[in-house]
Design a protein around this motif. Structure first.
Motif, PDB file in Angstrom:
ATOM      1  N   ILE A 174       1.235 -10.501   0.127  1.00 54.64           N
ATOM      2  CA  ILE A 174      -0.197 -10.374  -0.260  1.00 54.64           C
ATOM      3  C   ILE A 174      -0.060  -9.967  -1.922  1.00 54.64           C
ATOM      4  O   ILE A 174       0.197  -8.855  -2.219  1.00 54.64           O
ATOM      5  N   ASP A 175      -0.344 -11.144  -2.576  1.00 56.09           N
ATOM      6  CA  ASP A 175      -0.660 -10.785  -3.984  1.00 56.09           C
ATOM      7  C   ASP A 175      -1.850 -10.201  -4.485  1.00 56.09           C
ATOM      8  O   ASP A 175      -2.762 -11.060  -4.544  1.00 56.09           O
ATOM      9  N   ASP A 176      -2.061  -9.013  -4.593  1.00 56.45           N
ATOM     10  CA  ASP A 176      -3.416  -8.483  -5.124  1.00 56.45           C
ATOM     11  C   ASP A 176      -3.237  -7.607  -6.331  1.00 56.45           C
ATOM     12  O   ASP A 176      -3.749  -6.531  -6.446  1.00 56.45           O
ATOM     13  N   ALA A 177      -2.477  -8.032  -7.466  1.00 60.03           N
ATOM     14  CA  ALA A 177      -2.005  -7.328  -8.331  1.00 60.03           C
ATOM     15  C   ALA A 177      -3.063  -7.634  -9.504  1.00 60.03           C
ATOM     16  O   ALA A 177      -2.707  -6.934 -10.635  1.00 60.03           O
ATOM     17  N   PHE A 178      -4.147  -8.051  -9.347  1.00 58.44           N
ATOM     18  CA  PHE A 178      -5.055  -8.377 -10.556  1.00 58.44           C
ATOM     19  C   PHE A 178      -5.903  -7.011 -11.061  1.00 58.44           C
ATOM     20  O   PHE A 178      -5.879  -6.756 -12.123  1.00 58.44           O
ATOM     21  N   ASN A 179      -6.091  -6.070  -9.911  1.00 54.22           N
ATOM     22  CA  ASN A 179      -7.011  -4.968 -10.200  1.00 54.22           C
ATOM     23  C   ASN A 179      -6.971  -4.142  -9.079  1.00 54.22           C
ATOM     24  O   ASN A 179      -6.420  -4.522  -7.999  1.00 54.22           O
ATOM     25  N   MET A 236      -5.699  -4.811   5.018  1.00 49.26           N
ATOM     26  CA  MET A 236      -5.244  -6.276   5.138  1.00 49.26           C
ATOM     27  C   MET A 236      -3.951  -6.250   5.458  1.00 49.26           C
ATOM     28  O   MET A 236      -3.385  -6.997   6.520  1.00 49.26           O
ATOM     29  N   LEU A 237      -3.133  -5.389   4.822  1.00 51.87           N
ATOM     30  CA  LEU A 237      -1.539  -5.376   5.235  1.00 51.87           C
ATOM     31  C   LEU A 237      -1.445  -4.722   6.862  1.00 51.87           C
ATOM     32  O   LEU A 237      -0.738  -5.257   7.404  1.00 51.87           O
ATOM     33  N   ALA A 238      -2.440  -3.923   7.052  1.00 47.66           N
ATOM     34  CA  ALA A 238      -2.182  -3.135   8.288  1.00 47.66           C
ATOM     35  C   ALA A 238      -2.435  -4.204   9.445  1.00 47.66           C
ATOM     36  O   ALA A 238      -2.100  -4.176  10.442  1.00 47.66           O
ATOM     37  N   GLY A 239      -3.336  -5.258   9.015  1.00 49.04           N
ATOM     38  CA  GLY A 239      -4.061  -6.129  10.056  1.00 49.04           C
ATOM     39  C   GLY A 239      -2.777  -7.328  10.188  1.00 49.04           C
ATOM     40  O   GLY A 239      -3.095  -8.227  11.290  1.00 49.04           O
ATOM     41  N   LEU A 240      -2.009  -7.501   9.421  1.00 49.70           N
ATOM     42  CA  LEU A 240      -1.186  -8.567   9.487  1.00 49.70           C
ATOM     43  C   LEU A 240       0.131  -8.402  10.589  1.00 49.70           C
ATOM     44  O   LEU A 240       0.787  -7.110  10.565  1.00 49.70           O
ATOM     45  N   GLN A 241       0.459  -9.227  11.258  1.00 47.31           N
ATOM     46  CA  GLN A 241       1.484  -9.006  12.364  1.00 47.31           C
ATOM     47  C   GLN A 241       2.809  -9.617  12.076  1.00 47.31           C
ATOM     48  O   GLN A 241       2.897 -10.568  11.359  1.00 47.31           O
ATOM     49  N   GLY A 242       3.713  -8.870  12.226  1.00 52.68           N
ATOM     50  CA  GLY A 242       5.052  -9.172  11.841  1.00 52.68           C
ATOM     51  C   GLY A 242       5.948  -8.111  11.807  1.00 52.68           C
ATOM     52  O   GLY A 242       6.221  -7.351  12.643  1.00 52.68           O
ATOM     53  N   ARG A 294      -4.062  10.617  -4.893  1.00 53.39           N
ATOM     54  CA  ARG A 294      -3.325  11.684  -3.826  1.00 53.39           C
ATOM     55  C   ARG A 294      -4.229  11.083  -2.742  1.00 53.39           C
ATOM     56  O   ARG A 294      -3.609  11.223  -1.480  1.00 53.39           O
ATOM     57  N   ALA A 295      -5.527  11.123  -2.482  1.00 51.39           N
ATOM     58  CA  ALA A 295      -6.059  10.713  -1.353  1.00 51.39           C
ATOM     59  C   ALA A 295      -6.046   9.293  -0.484  1.00 51.39           C
ATOM     60  O   ALA A 295      -6.225   9.382   0.622  1.00 51.39           O
ATOM     61  N   VAL A 296      -5.241   8.591  -1.267  1.00 55.41           N
ATOM     62  CA  VAL A 296      -4.927   7.142  -0.662  1.00 55.41           C
ATOM     63  C   VAL A 296      -3.875   7.560   0.570  1.00 55.41           C
ATOM     64  O   VAL A 296      -3.920   6.700   1.636  1.00 55.41           O
ATOM     65  N   ALA A 297      -3.093   8.876   0.385  1.00 51.54           N
ATOM     66  CA  ALA A 297      -2.179   9.096   1.765  1.00 51.54           C
ATOM     67  C   ALA A 297      -3.153   9.259   2.872  1.00 51.54           C
ATOM     68  O   ALA A 297      -2.460   9.141   4.070  1.00 51.54           O
ATOM     69  N   ASP A 298      -4.239   9.570   2.690  1.00 47.25           N
ATOM     70  CA  ASP A 298      -5.205  10.028   4.143  1.00 47.25           C
ATOM     71  C   ASP A 298      -5.761   8.637   4.421  1.00 47.25           C
ATOM     72  O   ASP A 298      -6.724   8.698   5.540  1.00 47.25           O
ATOM     73  N   ASP A 299      -5.879   7.401   3.789  1.00 47.42           N
ATOM     74  CA  ASP A 299      -6.478   6.171   4.260  1.00 47.42           C
ATOM     75  C   ASP A 299      -6.059   5.779   5.619  1.00 47.42           C
ATOM     76  O   ASP A 299      -4.814   5.882   6.183  1.00 47.42           O
ATOM     77  N   PRO A 300      -6.779   5.526   6.614  1.00 50.37           N
ATOM     78  CA  PRO A 300      -6.435   5.110   7.917  1.00 50.37           C
ATOM     79  C   PRO A 300      -5.559   4.278   7.904  1.00 50.37           C
ATOM     80  O   PRO A 300      -4.514   4.105   8.882  1.00 50.37           O
ATOM     81  N   ALA A 301      -5.638   2.845   7.151  1.00 54.28           N
ATOM     82  CA  ALA A 301      -4.541   1.917   7.130  1.00 54.28           C
ATOM     83  C   ALA A 301      -3.143   2.261   6.858  1.00 54.28           C
ATOM     84  O   ALA A 301      -2.049   1.776   7.126  1.00 54.28           O
ATOM     85  N   MET A 302      -3.060   3.508   6.381  1.00 62.88           N
ATOM     86  CA  MET A 302      -1.599   3.991   5.526  1.00 62.88           C
ATOM     87  C   MET A 302      -0.872   4.258   6.928  1.00 62.88           C
ATOM     88  O   MET A 302       0.226   4.348   6.910  1.00 62.88           O
ATOM     89  N   GLY A 303      -1.426   4.622   8.018  1.00 61.78           N
ATOM     90  CA  GLY A 303      -0.416   4.951   9.204  1.00 61.78           C
ATOM     91  C   GLY A 303       0.181   3.730   9.746  1.00 61.78           C
ATOM     92  O   GLY A 303       0.971   3.980  10.488  1.00 61.78           O
ATOM     93  N   SER A 304      -0.276   2.373   9.389  1.00 65.08           N
ATOM     94  CA  SER A 304       0.344   1.300   9.636  1.00 65.08           C
ATOM     95  C   SER A 304       1.572   0.926   8.857  1.00 65.08           C
ATOM     96  O   SER A 304       2.252  -0.151   8.843  1.00 65.08           O
ATOM     97  N   VAL A 305       1.338   1.570   7.528  1.00 59.84           N
ATOM     98  CA  VAL A 305       2.177   0.960   6.466  1.00 59.84           C
ATOM     99  C   VAL A 305       3.625   1.709   6.742  1.00 59.84           C
ATOM    100  O   VAL A 305       3.692   3.099   6.902  1.00 59.84           O
TER     101      VAL A 305
END
Length: 460
Positions: A328-333, A345-351, A373-384
């Motif tokens: 997932i190339d999302d490096a622009f901003n 989006m990353l969490a939703g991809l299967q594989g 620091r708060a990004v650590a608590d993002d709900p999707a981070m649990g799937s990373v």
């Protein structure tokens, strides 16, 4: 067919034309100039007057200048103006004034360019369409887009951006849109605004340029939605909210492979459409786009069918197969809102294993450390499964993560890119995201090189 004759351009700008020339386009860059373009000698990092001779050699029909450069013949085809940027603005206003189609203007903290491209794709087949190239949304990008607009354009899509207070209103008044859409308001450019409420006020200034009885398309359920609504009301606009609530709302979205199947209700009409992406945030913006196009008089069902042709542009959430990994190339901003969407989006991809490679989010103001620091608590981070990070600010997120999620931290993106082979393994799903100035795109380039895969064409 000419876009500007010498007489038209001189009348629009108040300049003096040398020669009887006709331009088929407008350019500010000799690297992308096409024969027949009017070359505009803007001054930015470099003085455009230094490139006038080169532009004429490459086939420019004429050049807009404030002085005749020493290496340019005095009888060369020119448009001589007191100052180049104000003259370009006048040319843009004249281009807008002679066009009798509908104009849609788009701004927002996240997703301006992808939403503009989505609107352009959705309008396919509904007349002559004109839209900004790439991210041409600033003090020279908007007038340039308007100056390039053919007079017989049926629909124009104008992207408007900002970095500091007071930038959007004059650009909006230049565009004179019939419909203006705000994608969202998020913590971006906080350094210049101090608080998200200030950002909302600036975004809401896009409604100041609406034509009489214009339409404002605003995101529902934001903490600052009422500020946007107040701005629209002050401009006398018809207001249509979009999102999971409002007059234009997403009813249902489901993932099917690498696409999304969506159902929405827009102004009482239920429609279905497909998006070639797995990013659920794109589905919400698509609803806003379709509402905006319908308000501008486009055929809603045809637009819903055509929106399925849109693909996220390079660096803005496009998914590609890169050898044995999915990228997932999302490096622009990046800002906290767009990073959360990328992680979802990353969490939703299967594989296989999910890997996030993150660079600093910049211009966030005094709360930048806590926002990282708060990004650590993002709900999707649990799937990373694993996070690699680059930059002093991202070190705050890295340190807040459980030890098992910590991959490699590097002081900058170049150091991380140099270790590309250590970052991923076959079967991984990889998100790369960061502010453009963090240069995390270097990691994308290194991954492509290691995978021996060509970069996709930039659709921006």
């Amino acid at each position: 067919m000419s876009l500007w004759t010498a007489a038209d351009a001189s009348a629009a700008t108040g300049g003096r034309a040398q020669g009887d020339w006709a331009a088929t386009g407008v350019s500010i860059d000799t690297r992308t100039l096409r024969p027949g373009d009017l070359f505009v000698a803007l001054t930015d990092i470099r003085d455009g007057h230094d490139f006038v001779a080169q532009a004429l050699e490459k086939g420019a029909s004429a050049a807009m200048v404030s002085r005749i450069p020493d290496d340019v013949p005095h009888n060369a085809p020119l448009l001589i103006v007191p100052e180049v940027l104000p003259a370009l603005e006048k040319l843009g206003r004249a281009g807008r004034a002679r066009m009798h189609g509908k104009v849609i203007a788009i701004t927002g903290s996240v997703g301006k360019t992808s939403t503009k491209d989505m609107a352009r794709a959705a309008l396919t087949g509904q007349g002559r369409i004109h839209a900004a190239e790439a991210s041409y949304n600033n003090h020279w990008g908007v007038p340039l887009t308007l100056a390039r607009m053919p007079r017989d354009t049926d629909f124009a899509v104008i992207e408007i951006g900002m970095n500091r207070p007071g930038e959007i209103a004059p650009l909006s008044r230049m565009a004179r849109a019939h419909v203006a859409m705000i994608t969202t308001v998020a913590a971006a450019h906080l350094e210049a605004f101090g608080a998200i409420e200030g950002i909302a006020q600036e975004k809401g200034a896009i409604f100041e340029g609406l034509t009489a009885v214009g339409t404002a398309i605003i995101p529902e359920d934001l903490p600052v939605t009422q500020i946007l609504r107040d701005c629209a009301d002050a401009a006398g606009a018809i207001v249509m909210g979009f999102g999971r609530d409002g007059m234009a709302r997403l009813i249902q979205v489901s993932s099917e492979g690498d696409s999304l199947k969506c159902r929405a209700k827009i102004a009482g009409e239920v429609i279905e459409f497909t998006l070639l992406t797995t990013g659920a945030h794109f589905a919400l913006n698509a609803v806003g786009v379709l509402a905006a196009l319908a308000a501008a008089g486009a055929d809603l069902r045809e637009a819903a069918r055509r929106i399925g042709d849109w693909l996220p542009p390079k660096g803005r959430g496009a998914v590609e197969q890169l050898g044995d990994i999915r990228l997932i190339d999302d490096a622009f901003n990046a800002n906290p809102t767009s990073l959360s969407a990328g992680l979802a989006m990353l969490a939703g991809l299967q594989g296989g294993r999910r890997v996030a490679i993150l660079g600093d989010m910049l211009e966030l103001g005094p709360d930048e450390v806590e926002l990282h620091r708060a990004v650590a608590d993002d709900p999707a981070m649990g799937s990373v499964d694993l996070v690699h990070a680059a930059g002093a600010l991202m070190r705050n997120l890295y340190d807040a993560l459980p030890t098992g999620k910590r991959g490699i931290w590097a002081g900058n993106a170049a150091e991380l890119a140099a270790r590309a082979a250590e970052l991923v393994a076959p079967g991984d799903i990889v998100l790369v995201k960061g502010s453009k100035s963090s240069k995390v795109s270097a990691v994308v380039d290194a991954l492509r090189q290691s995978g021996q895969m060509p970069a996709p064409q930039d659709e921006g």
